[in-house]
Motif scaffolding. Structure first.
Motif, mmCIF file in Angstrom:
data_model
loop_
_atom_site.group_PDB
_atom_site.id
_atom_site.type_symbol
_atom_site.label_atom_id
_atom_site.label_comp_id
_atom_site.label_asym_id
_atom_site.label_seq_id
_atom_site.Cartn_x
_atom_site.Cartn_y
_atom_site.Cartn_z
ATOM 1 N N LEU A 124 -4.678 -8.657 -12.387
ATOM 2 C CA LEU A 124 -3.746 -8.358 -13.479
ATOM 3 C C LEU A 124 -2.331 -8.849 -13.174
ATOM 4 C CD1 LEU A 124 -4.902 -4.681 -14.162
ATOM 5 C CD2 LEU A 124 -5.601 -6.750 -15.391
ATOM 6 N N GLY A 125 -2.191 -9.536 -12.045
ATOM 7 C CA GLY A 125 -0.886 -10.046 -11.664
ATOM 8 C C GLY A 125 -0.084 -9.099 -10.794
ATOM 9 N N LEU A 126 -0.639 -7.922 -10.507
ATOM 10 C CA LEU A 126 0.065 -6.966 -9.670
ATOM 11 C C LEU A 126 -0.314 -7.233 -8.214
ATOM 12 C CD1 LEU A 126 2.023 -4.595 -9.855
ATOM 13 C CD2 LEU A 126 0.059 -3.054 -9.948
ATOM 14 N N THR A 127 0.311 -8.247 -7.639
ATOM 15 C CA THR A 127 -0.039 -8.685 -6.297
ATOM 16 C C THR A 127 0.751 -7.909 -5.253
ATOM 17 O OG1 THR A 127 1.704 -10.362 -6.262
ATOM 18 C CG2 THR A 127 -0.434 -11.005 -7.196
ATOM 19 N N LYS A 128 0.319 -8.043 -4.015
ATOM 20 C CA LYS A 128 1.042 -7.384 -2.924
ATOM 21 C C LYS A 128 2.466 -7.923 -2.814
ATOM 22 C CE LYS A 128 -1.054 -10.650 0.307
ATOM 23 N NZ LYS A 128 -2.078 -10.837 1.361
ATOM 24 N N GLU A 188 0.824 -1.212 0.000
ATOM 25 C CA GLU A 188 0.000 0.000 0.000
ATOM 26 C C GLU A 188 0.854 1.256 0.000
ATOM 27 O OE1 GLU A 188 -2.296 -0.663 3.493
ATOM 28 O OE2 GLU A 188 -3.309 -2.414 2.654
ATOM 29 N N THR A 189 1.956 1.217 0.747
ATOM 30 C CA THR A 189 2.838 2.374 0.799
ATOM 31 C C THR A 189 3.436 2.668 -0.568
ATOM 32 O OG1 THR A 189 3.384 1.978 3.125
ATOM 33 C CG2 THR A 189 4.931 3.316 1.867
ATOM 34 N N ARG A 202 -7.139 -5.337 -4.688
ATOM 35 C CA ARG A 202 -7.907 -6.535 -5.061
ATOM 36 C C ARG A 202 -8.146 -6.577 -6.566
ATOM 37 N NH1 ARG A 202 -10.269 -5.397 0.061
ATOM 38 N NH2 ARG A 202 -11.868 -4.030 -0.848
ATOM 39 N N ALA A 203 -8.363 -5.407 -7.164
ATOM 40 C CA ALA A 203 -8.555 -5.366 -8.618
ATOM 41 C C ALA A 203 -7.230 -5.586 -9.352
ATOM 42 C CB ALA A 203 -9.157 -4.016 -9.013
ATOM 43 N N THR A 227 -7.717 2.499 2.853
ATOM 44 C CA THR A 227 -8.898 1.679 2.569
ATOM 45 C C THR A 227 -9.168 1.646 1.067
ATOM 46 O OG1 THR A 227 -9.877 2.212 4.715
ATOM 47 C CG2 THR A 227 -11.362 1.411 3.001
ATOM 48 N N ARG A 228 -9.074 2.779 0.425
ATOM 49 C CA ARG A 228 -9.302 2.832 -1.033
ATOM 50 C C ARG A 228 -8.222 2.055 -1.776
ATOM 51 N NH1 ARG A 228 -10.139 8.234 0.501
ATOM 52 N NH2 ARG A 228 -8.192 8.905 -0.503
#
Length: 452
Positions: free
Chosen positions: A232-236, A132-133, A227-228, A220-221
């Motif tokens: 596309l493969g852009l995971t955490k 997120e950062t 999740r979206a 939160t946003r």
């Protein structure tokens, strides 16, 4: 968790002499931090000279926050830790509340660390926090430092340092510089789900802060966006991997900055009287990223900035210096002057007056964000530290030779006063008759750098 994993989480980032505090809000991540750290200590893998302290910040934003802090204190005691609740007093802003709360939280934690000799502060930031950062920094157009997100260990000099007692039998001139506070984030490679599963298996509860799920919260946003993006493969995990690789690049760039700052090169010199000189041509030849970082260090140090210097302003400053053979700028309480092939950076006069500080004997403190001032135990009466000023400079000039230096820097030097009488200006070699020279000192101290 296995012994080897616990050792990997904590043993590789702490040293035997560390005085440790844990930032625990009562949420799942920080509660797991407290529990797993206790596990590591119980296994005998880690030995610390002092009992760790759990710190809980009560922002006073919700009616139940005081009770939650008490619950954390009870759990900390059961685990064998000390505990302190730090309260955010005063009125709260109506806008920018989250940013203000974060600033207040770290300010309270840093103040406590400074007063109590804490050298390592552990936080429960997770893999999700790291991802997120990185996204938040991308949205702001951050540079390398910002996109590197959170490092497992980062070092900070405590800005709002309370007056501290000197170690026994230490003279002021021998006082060690302010010990930096290391922020340690052992969970950046662990998911929140795994930490919660650990707590669930042991029947340990945690609190849910409603603000963490509020649509008004930026994080939160971002969680909803993640999740979206995962589709596309852009995971955490991939975002956190990118952050780690960018951290490597950041370290490499900082090594180049250190080479430039090597005193043997004389491209950048720090004068103990509170100013910095940089060879203008050497700066212009340096890669732009290196030049920006050098200016960030110098501006923050000479100005005693209490917050990081914004990157956009440093970029504009670097562009201006590279384009002009001579000129002057002001930024973050510092005045930057380019002339005769050199860049001179010193404290800006007038706009933000340096503070007055009452310094008890046998104590040290950070004055004006720039100087570590100390008063030895052999003195009598409290010492006042304030800016030298024009009258003080005239008095000092009668008794000591003042070599070439910018007048503005000299006016902002720390002067020691007692009973209305100036007794010392150590950085100019001035001492009133009868005053012991080793009992008062003022060391030009480094501070923070740039903001990504």
């Amino acid at each position: 968790m296995q012994v080897t994993e616990l050792a990997g989480l904590f043993g590789t980032v702490l040293v035997a002499s560390d005085r440790v505090a844990l930032a625990v809000s009562g949420g799942s991540d920080s509660t797991a931090l407290m529990v797993l750290f206790a596990d590591w200590l119980a296994l005998g893998e880690g030995t610390l000279p002092f009992r760790p302290t759990v710190l809980t910040v009560d922002h006073r934003l919700r009616p139940q926050s005081g009770r939650e802090a008490q619950d954390v204190a009870r759990c900390a005691k059961e685990l064998g830790f000390g505990h302190a609740t730090l309260v955010w007093e005063g009125e709260k802003p109506t806008t920018g509340l989250q940013a203000a709360a974060r600033g207040a939280r770290y300010g309270l934690l840093a103040d406590y660390a400074g007063r109590n000799g804490i050298t390592a502060l552990l936080t429960g930031h997770t893999l999700e926090d790291q991802a997120e950062t990185l996204l938040m920094r991308l949205a702001r157009g951050s540079g390398l430092d910002g996109l590197a997100a959170m490092a497992p260990v980062s070092t900070h000099f405590i800005q709002r340092l309370a007056v501290q007692a000197l170690p026994a039998r230490t003279e002021a001139s021998e006082a060690a510089p302010i010990a930096p506070l290391r922020l340690v984030r052992p969970f950046l490679g662990l998911s929140r789900a795994r930490l919660r599963a650990t707590l669930d298996r042991r029947g340990i509860a945690w609190f849910e802060d409603p603000s963490n799920t509020s649509p008004a919260s930026e994080r939160t946003r971002l969680r909803a966006s993640l999740r979206a993006l995962q589709a596309l493969g852009l995971t955490k995990e991939k975002l956190a991997l990118s952050a780690r690789r960018l951290q490597r690049a950041r370290v490499a760039v900082e090594c180049s900055v250190e080479v430039f700052c090597d005193p043997l090169r004389q491209a950048m010199t720090t004068d103990p009287r509170g100013f910095i000189r940089i060879d203008a041509e050497a700066l212009r030849r340096a890669p732009l990223e290196i030049a920006i970082r050098l200016l960030g260090r110098a501006v923050a140090t000479a100005g005693g900035a209490v917050t990081p210097v914004p990157l956009t302003k440093l970029e504009a400053l670097a562009d201006g210096i590279r384009a002009c053979a001579s000129g002057h700028w002001t930024l973050a309480r510092a005045k930057i002057t380019t002339t005769r092939g050199q860049i001179l950076i010193a404290r800006e006069e007038g706009r933000v007056p340096p503070p007055r500080l009452l310094l008890p004997v046998g104590a040290q403190a950070l004055w004006d964000g720039r100087f570590l001032v100390s008063a030895g135990r052999d003195l009598t009466g409290d010492i006042e530290v304030r800016a030298l000023g024009a009258a003080g400079l005239r008095e000092a000039a009668k008794a000591t030779v003042i070599a070439d230096a910018p007048r503005g820097a000299l006016l902002g030097l720390p002067a020691f006063w007692r009973d209305g009488r100036m007794i010392a200006v150590p950085n100019l070699g001035y001492w009133a008759p009868g005053e012991p020279r080793r009992s008062l000192s003022a060391v030009f101290a480094p501070t923070c750098s740039s903001k990504a």
